[in-house]
Scaffold this motif. Structure first.
Motif, PDB file in Angstrom:
ATOM      1  N   THR A 147       0.833  -1.199   0.000  1.00 26.11           N
ATOM      2  CA  THR A 147       0.000   0.000   0.000  1.00 26.11           C
ATOM      3  C   THR A 147       0.868   1.250   0.000  1.00 26.11           C
ATOM      4  N   ALA A 208      -3.172  -0.917  -5.037  1.00 32.43           N
ATOM      5  CA  ALA A 208      -3.247  -1.191  -3.599  1.00 32.43           C
ATOM      6  C   ALA A 208      -4.351  -2.204  -3.298  1.00 32.43           C
ATOM      7  N   THR A 210      -7.535  -2.389  -1.985  1.00 26.39           N
ATOM      8  CA  THR A 210      -8.163  -2.563  -0.678  1.00 26.39           C
ATOM      9  C   THR A 210      -9.628  -2.152  -0.788  1.00 26.39           C
ATOM     10  N   LEU A 268      -6.761   5.012   3.531  1.00 27.75           N
ATOM     11  CA  LEU A 268      -6.453   3.586   3.473  1.00 27.75           C
ATOM     12  C   LEU A 268      -6.236   2.999   4.865  1.00 27.75           C
TER      13      LEU A 268
END
Length: 375
Positions: A147, A208, A210, A268
């Protein structure tokens, strides 16, 4: 078998670094794949041998940007710090992952002429300030390394897209001591390269993968839209621009992309409270621009380009008075930026505060005479 003495190990390490650099230097200047492979070998090498730095031949490092690789000690000053803000790591050493960020940026650009031009722009150097803001903030928040790299690459790609387009719109022929892309390859090719950098930023961010990626993409769009609005105001500025209005434009143009890496990390990390980040970044951006304009005052006045300090001169201040006024205002902006940064949840604003320290240190080095500030 007894271990090698530390000095002997260090000498062997340096010898291996030099050998690695020599082995892969051939043809690296032009080949995008070779540059990417070099970064991969850097990462592998440092993980295997605990190298402090990859040593490149001087003639080579002058022409191709090679990111520095270093270790942070358990208690270390931020990579952007001026000495005031420190971060503690749970582990004894933390490898700087900037080489992995460089790899990710080039992977997202792909292949072809526009990619080659975009890579040439990246290879010209730069401090990677926004990428390091992302990495430092992500470490504080404990985000996964994948990330961290995604956010850092996205933030840096977006910033460099803005630089390519800015050079084209302003007619600036050089960037980082080299010809700007439009001056070297033409306006149309530079526009394509800038667009590719912009698109690649989104690709890097979604890597990333997510549950918060969708929200992060929306925030990136907000930052791009705000930056464009600031750029439009800058392009439409007239010669009678006031000191205060010039500062507002500087903050509006640069603040969103400085705030972005910190905002993305907060999102995030599932932290929605980012209201102080934008204020800290906007104040930091205007403080930085004032410092930059203090340094470039004479050249900007000769070129007839917008300069915050010059607006005071145009309004009747002497040069010394205008310089002192601008420096005092910059210090106030940077101090307010630090105050706002310290209110960001979970100490995630410390990298912004550290960057404000760094800008103020540079400002102090200009030796502005405040005694001349009479009006």
């Amino acid at each position: 078998m007894p271990a090698d003495p530390p000095k002997q190990r260090n000498k062997a390490c340096i010898a291996r670094q030099t050998s690695l650099a020599s082995d892969i230097s051939s043809g690296l200047r032009q080949d995008v794949n070779a540059r990417t492979e070099f970064c991969r070998k850097c990462v592998s090498f440092i993980q295997s041998h605990h190298a402090l730095k990859i040593v490149m031949p001087a003639r080579f490092s002058e022409t191709v940007f090679i990111p520095e690789i270093f270790y942070n000690k358990k208690t270390s000053v931020f990579s952007l710090a001026g000495g005031r803000h420190e971060m503690k790591h749970d582990n004894s050493f933390a490898v700087d992952v900037m080489p992995s960020v460089e790899i990710r940026m080039r992977e997202m650009l792909g292949h072809g002429t526009a990619a080659s031009h975009a890579c040439r722009h990246l290879d010209a150097g730069g401090n990677r300030v926004r990428a390091r803001l992302a990495l430092d903030t992500a470490r504080i928040l404990g985000l996964p390394e994948a990330t961290n790299i995604a956010v850092a690459a996205a933030s840096e790609l977006l910033h460099n897209a803005s630089l390519v387009h800015d050079d084209l719109q302003d007619g600036d022929t050089t960037r980082r001591g080299q010809p700007a892309l439009w001056a070297r390859f033409g306006a149309a090719s530079a526009l394509c390269a800038g667009d590719l950098l912009l698109s690649a930023a989104y690709a890097a961010l979604v890597s990333a993968a997510t549950s918060r990626t969708g929200r992060a993409v929306a925030v990136m769009h907000e930052a791009v839209a705000a930056t464009i609005a600031g750029q439009v105001d800058d392009l439409s500025a007239t010669s009678d621009l006031s000191f205060e209005r010039a500062i507002d434009i500087a903050g509006a143009k640069s603040g969103p992309l400085i705030a972005l890496p910190v905002r993305l990390c907060l999102i995030l990390a599932e932290i929605e409270d980012d209201r102080h980040v934008m204020r800290a970044a906007t104040l930091l951006a205007s403080g930085y621009q004032i410092a930059d304009d203090l340094s470039d005052l004479e050249g900007d006045r000769l070129a007839g380009t917008t300069n915050i300090v010059a607006t005071s001169i145009n309004a009747g201040h002497s040069v010394s008075s205008a310089r002192a006024r601008a420096a005092a205002y910059a210090r106030a902006q940077l101090a307010a930026s630090r105050d706002a940064a310290r209110t960001v949840p979970r100490r995630a604003g410390l990298p912004l505060a550290a960057l404000a320290d760094r800008v103020e240190t540079g400002l102090a080095g200009m030796r502005v005479m405040e005694a001349d500030h009479a009006t």
